[in-house]
Scaffold this motif. Structure first.
Motif, PDB file in Angstrom:
ATOM      1  N   ARG A 128     -19.716 -97.234  79.062  1.00 41.00           N
ATOM      2  CA  ARG A 128     -21.089 -96.629  78.814  1.00 41.00           C
ATOM      3  C   ARG A 128     -21.132 -95.404  79.462  1.00 41.00           C
ATOM      4  O   ARG A 128     -21.867 -94.601  78.818  1.00 41.00           O
ATOM      5  N   THR A 129     -20.503 -95.044  80.664  1.00 40.77           N
ATOM      6  CA  THR A 129     -20.836 -93.824  81.362  1.00 40.77           C
ATOM      7  C   THR A 129     -20.153 -92.599  80.766  1.00 40.77           C
ATOM      8  O   THR A 129     -20.828 -91.540  80.683  1.00 40.77           O
ATOM      9  N   LYS A 130     -18.892 -92.888  80.146  1.00 34.56           N
ATOM     10  CA  LYS A 130     -18.428 -91.921  78.982  1.00 34.56           C
ATOM     11  C   LYS A 130     -19.398 -91.601  78.017  1.00 34.56           C
ATOM     12  O   LYS A 130     -19.474 -90.245  77.558  1.00 34.56           O
ATOM     13  N   ARG A 131     -20.019 -92.465  77.063  1.00 29.88           N
ATOM     14  CA  ARG A 131     -20.772 -92.260  76.307  1.00 29.88           C
ATOM     15  C   ARG A 131     -22.020 -91.491  76.760  1.00 29.88           C
ATOM     16  O   ARG A 131     -22.448 -90.679  75.981  1.00 29.88           O
ATOM     17  N   GLU A 132     -22.546 -91.907  77.915  1.00 26.97           N
ATOM     18  CA  GLU A 132     -23.619 -91.122  78.535  1.00 26.97           C
ATOM     19  C   GLU A 132     -23.323 -89.646  78.849  1.00 26.97           C
ATOM     20  O   GLU A 132     -24.120 -88.601  78.369  1.00 26.97           O
ATOM     21  N   ALA A 133     -22.212 -89.406  79.250  1.00 27.93           N
ATOM     22  CA  ALA A 133     -21.604 -87.849  79.374  1.00 27.93           C
ATOM     23  C   ALA A 133     -21.583 -87.435  78.136  1.00 27.93           C
ATOM     24  O   ALA A 133     -21.818 -86.078  77.990  1.00 27.93           O
ATOM     25  N   GLU A 134     -20.951 -87.915  77.036  1.00 31.31           N
ATOM     26  CA  GLU A 134     -20.828 -87.315  75.773  1.00 31.31           C
ATOM     27  C   GLU A 134     -22.299 -86.734  75.451  1.00 31.31           C
ATOM     28  O   GLU A 134     -22.237 -85.565  75.018  1.00 31.31           O
ATOM     29  N   ARG A 135     -23.428 -87.613  75.669  1.00 31.36           N
ATOM     30  CA  ARG A 135     -24.543 -87.433  75.022  1.00 31.36           C
ATOM     31  C   ARG A 135     -25.114 -86.218  75.963  1.00 31.36           C
ATOM     32  O   ARG A 135     -25.719 -85.077  75.125  1.00 31.36           O
ATOM     33  N   LEU A 136     -24.999 -85.925  77.228  1.00 31.22           N
ATOM     34  CA  LEU A 136     -25.140 -84.717  77.829  1.00 31.22           C
ATOM     35  C   LEU A 136     -24.712 -83.525  77.522  1.00 31.22           C
ATOM     36  O   LEU A 136     -25.327 -82.557  77.395  1.00 31.22           O
ATOM     37  N   VAL A 137     -23.352 -83.630  77.269  1.00 26.31           N
ATOM     38  CA  VAL A 137     -22.562 -82.365  76.733  1.00 26.31           C
ATOM     39  C   VAL A 137     -23.544 -81.936  75.468  1.00 26.31           C
ATOM     40  O   VAL A 137     -23.461 -81.012  75.173  1.00 26.31           O
ATOM     41  N   ALA A 138     -23.345 -82.779  74.466  1.00 27.74           N
ATOM     42  CA  ALA A 138     -23.593 -82.716  73.141  1.00 27.74           C
ATOM     43  C   ALA A 138     -25.198 -82.130  72.951  1.00 27.74           C
ATOM     44  O   ALA A 138     -25.480 -81.452  72.014  1.00 27.74           O
ATOM     45  N   THR A 139     -26.147 -82.442  73.954  1.00 27.79           N
ATOM     46  CA  THR A 139     -27.583 -81.949  74.134  1.00 27.79           C
ATOM     47  C   THR A 139     -27.729 -80.923  74.961  1.00 27.79           C
ATOM     48  O   THR A 139     -28.835 -80.661  75.352  1.00 27.79           O
ATOM     49  N   SER A 140     -26.577 -80.152  75.659  1.00 21.60           N
ATOM     50  CA  SER A 140     -26.720 -79.420  76.633  1.00 21.60           C
ATOM     51  C   SER A 140     -27.195 -77.784  76.149  1.00 21.60           C
ATOM     52  O   SER A 140     -27.385 -77.127  76.936  1.00 21.60           O
ATOM     53  N   HIS A 141     -26.774 -77.746  74.750  1.00 18.01           N
ATOM     54  CA  HIS A 141     -27.012 -76.363  74.254  1.00 18.01           C
ATOM     55  C   HIS A 141     -25.818 -75.541  74.617  1.00 18.01           C
ATOM     56  O   HIS A 141     -25.995 -74.148  74.494  1.00 18.01           O
ATOM     57  N   VAL A 142     -24.860 -76.024  75.258  1.00 16.54           N
ATOM     58  CA  VAL A 142     -23.488 -75.280  75.738  1.00 16.54           C
ATOM     59  C   VAL A 142     -22.675 -75.509  74.497  1.00 16.54           C
ATOM     60  O   VAL A 142     -22.575 -76.783  74.037  1.00 16.54           O
ATOM     61  N   PRO A 143     -21.928 -74.500  73.760  1.00 17.83           N
ATOM     62  CA  PRO A 143     -20.871 -75.015  72.732  1.00 17.83           C
ATOM     63  C   PRO A 143     -19.957 -75.875  73.209  1.00 17.83           C
ATOM     64  O   PRO A 143     -19.554 -75.685  74.461  1.00 17.83           O
ATOM     65  N   PHE A 144     -19.644 -76.897  72.354  1.00 17.12           N
ATOM     66  CA  PHE A 144     -18.865 -77.883  73.182  1.00 17.12           C
ATOM     67  C   PHE A 144     -17.931 -78.435  71.920  1.00 17.12           C
ATOM     68  O   PHE A 144     -17.924 -78.326  70.951  1.00 17.12           O
ATOM     69  N   VAL A 145     -16.864 -79.254  72.447  1.00 19.10           N
ATOM     70  CA  VAL A 145     -16.088 -80.031  71.860  1.00 19.10           C
ATOM     71  C   VAL A 145     -15.780 -81.412  72.536  1.00 19.10           C
ATOM     72  O   VAL A 145     -15.337 -81.317  73.883  1.00 19.10           O
ATOM     73  N   VAL A 146     -15.983 -82.603  71.951  1.00 23.88           N
ATOM     74  CA  VAL A 146     -15.744 -83.725  72.611  1.00 23.88           C
ATOM     75  C   VAL A 146     -14.214 -84.426  71.981  1.00 23.88           C
ATOM     76  O   VAL A 146     -14.171 -84.402  70.900  1.00 23.88           O
ATOM     77  N   ILE A 147     -13.500 -84.537  73.191  1.00 30.02           N
ATOM     78  CA  ILE A 147     -12.013 -85.208  72.535  1.00 30.02           C
ATOM     79  C   ILE A 147     -12.019 -86.532  73.148  1.00 30.02           C
ATOM     80  O   ILE A 147     -12.125 -86.833  74.297  1.00 30.02           O
ATOM     81  N   ARG A 148     -11.615 -87.573  72.316  1.00 33.71           N
ATOM     82  CA  ARG A 148     -11.666 -89.014  72.510  1.00 33.71           C
ATOM     83  C   ARG A 148     -10.264 -89.675  72.422  1.00 33.71           C
ATOM     84  O   ARG A 148      -9.988 -90.061  71.311  1.00 33.71           O
ATOM     85  N   PRO A 149      -9.539 -89.441  73.462  1.00 38.06           N
ATOM     86  CA  PRO A 149      -8.001 -90.059  73.288  1.00 38.06           C
ATOM     87  C   PRO A 149      -8.116 -91.698  73.404  1.00 38.06           C
ATOM     88  O   PRO A 149      -8.938 -92.224  74.145  1.00 38.06           O
ATOM     89  N   SER A 150      -7.332 -92.287  72.790  1.00 33.61           N
ATOM     90  CA  SER A 150      -7.236 -93.836  73.348  1.00 33.61           C
ATOM     91  C   SER A 150      -6.393 -94.105  74.357  1.00 33.61           C
ATOM     92  O   SER A 150      -6.126 -92.904  75.192  1.00 33.61           O
ATOM     93  N   ILE A 151      -5.794 -94.957  74.740  1.00 36.56           N
ATOM     94  CA  ILE A 151      -5.100 -95.628  76.066  1.00 36.56           C
ATOM     95  C   ILE A 151      -3.636 -94.594  75.842  1.00 36.56           C
ATOM     96  O   ILE A 151      -2.968 -95.085  74.998  1.00 36.56           O
ATOM     97  N   LEU A 152      -3.553 -93.955  76.851  1.00 37.57           N
ATOM     98  CA  LEU A 152      -1.984 -93.181  76.804  1.00 37.57           C
ATOM     99  C   LEU A 152      -1.073 -94.135  77.354  1.00 37.57           C
ATOM    100  O   LEU A 152      -1.353 -94.853  78.589  1.00 37.57           O
TER     101      LEU A 152
END
Ligand code: NAP
Length: 403
Positions: A173-197
């Motif tokens: 949940r907190t990782k999803r919330e952080a993604e939303r903050l990034v995506a709505t921040s107006h800072v150019p962004f890329v979100v990378i979502r790795p599975s389990i290493l």
């Protein structure tokens, strides 16, 4: 948002990386040193001295580059210490002038510490985004997780996520919330979502903590060092389990870093069609520990906890969340990784055979497992007899002997 790769590779000259003292952060710093000419600023907590910070980065860099660390590479790394209060992160702007990109990899993976998950995964991200605005960075790369979608019935889109029916843990949940903050921040962004290493696909070398599969193997190692368990009771869903080799992660990260356009969310996952299931992984483990009988149950609620060996009961209780996660059918859109592969990315998918390399290395390097073999090998039967328990039969089943 454009669904095509960039026409020119992205580049930055001074990159701020958070989480460089951790597993994934060290892989990222080594990859950026290897594949760019940028200076890297590692934002760390005060407890880390430079030698401790550099040791895992150096090891990874030498493996990737296949030649020795030099003073010139060393000089490309700066260390800046975090303020005690993460809310003061934006005040670092003056010291960080010239930073033109932030790669945010620091994160809390403690499923049970909700306050810490919120403070690190959400609030720290928010403070860094303020810093990013002060610095007018060209890009903010956020390292999320493939499981940030929570439990959804459809494939995880490479897009901003909607709220799911539920979350396996507060971590997702907190990782999803952080993604939303990034995506709505107006800072150019890329979100990378790795599975389990997990370890590398060629030798099984693993430099991370006891997360994911290693948490499972270490729990089983502890069980094995206690005694020979003639029978074993567990839950082994047949759903594909997406785990990612750390060498594949590094190669994909480097390609994504250069070629993924602003505003993209990339599911960095192995091809689900060849992913092993938790059942495959258990079967492979029992080839090593060789109980006489294995009872597989459909869900944790079906396991007759009272009648199984108390150490197995404790293990199952400890592994419950991971077993629940493995029981969900996780599906992922894979458009970006596919495009990178089509354009020449060398990416080794995870199969049962490549996981075997990691398990073999884990077992070989475990003193406890070696002691287990020397004490109990004479008791091994030819191969474990696997018994799939049908819940309808559970009522009629005779009491199970505890080994
Ligand atoms: N490992 C995986 O399989 C995996 C898979 C997908 C995504 N990820 C993501 O990758 C990131 C790193 O994971 P990891 O496996 O590398 O974990 P890790 O080895 O535990 O590293 C975590 C990093 O975050 C930093 N951090 C934690 N709490 C902090 C705090 N309060 N203030 C400042 N820094 C803090 C740690 O700093 P200290 O060293 O000072 O504690 C460390 O550098 C996470 O965001 C995670 O969600 C990991």
């Amino acid at each position: 948002m454009s669904r095509t790769l960039r026409s020119e590779p992205f580049s930055a000259s001074r990159i701020l990386v958070t989480g460089a003292t951790g597993y994934v952060g060290a892989l990222i710093v080594a990859s950026l040193l290897r594949d760019t000419n940028a200076r890297i600023v590692c934002l760390t907590r005060a407890a880390h001295d430079r030698t401790a910070l550099l040791a895992p980065i150096k090891e990874e860099w030498e493996t990737q580059a296949r030649y020795r660390w030099s003073a010139a590479v060393d000089a490309r790394i700066e260390q800046v210490v975090l303020p005690n209060d993460l809310a003061d992160v934006p005040n670092l702007a003056a010291r960080l002038e010239g930073v033109d990109e932030i790669v945010h990899c620091a994160g809390c993976l403690d499923y049970y510490d909700v306050a810490k998950l919120q403070a690190v995964n959400v609030f720290y991200t928010a403070h860094l985004l303020v810093l990013a605005k002060h610095l007018k960075v060209k890009r903010f790369v956020y390292v999320s997780t493939a499981y940030s979608s929570g439990y959804q019935d459809q494939p995880t889109p490479e897009d901003l996520l909607t709220e799911p029916q539920g979350d396996p843990t507060q971590y997702t949940r907190t990782k999803r919330e952080a993604e939303r903050l990034v995506a709505t921040s107006h800072v150019p962004f890329v979100v990378i979502r790795p599975s389990i290493l997990i370890g590398t696909s060629d030798t099984g070398r693993y430099s991370g903590k006891r997360y994911g599969l290693y948490q499972q193997w270490m729990g089983l190692e502890r069980l094995a060092c206690d005694r020979y368990h003639e029978e074993f009771h567990t839950v082994a869903p047949r759903m594909p389990l997406n785990v990612l080799h750390q060498d594949s992660f590094c190669e994909a990260f480097k390609a994504a870093y250069r070629w993924i356009p602003h505003g993209a969310f990339m599911n960095l996952v192995s091809d689900p069609h060849c992913s092993p299931s938790m059942r495959d992984l258990w079967d492979m483990w029992f080839e090593v520990t060789r109980p006489a009988r294995v009872y597989y149950y459909p869900t944790i609620d079906d396991v007759p906890m009272k009648s199984i060996h108390m150490r197995q009961r404790a293990y199952l209780t400890f592994a419950q969340v991971n077993l629940e996660i493995a029981s969900h059918h996780w599906q992922f859109e894979t458009g970006w990784i596919q495009q990178l592969r089509d354009n020449g990315l060398r990416f080794i998918d995870t199969t049962i055979d490549t996981v075997r390399i990691c398990q073999d290395r884990f077992v070989r390097s475990s003193d406890q497992m070696q002691k287990y073999f020397s004490e109990h090998a004479h008791r091994f039967s030819q191969a474990a007899r696997c018994i799939d328990i049908d819940p309808a039969q559970l009522q009629q089943q005779p009491a199970i002997a505890t080994a």
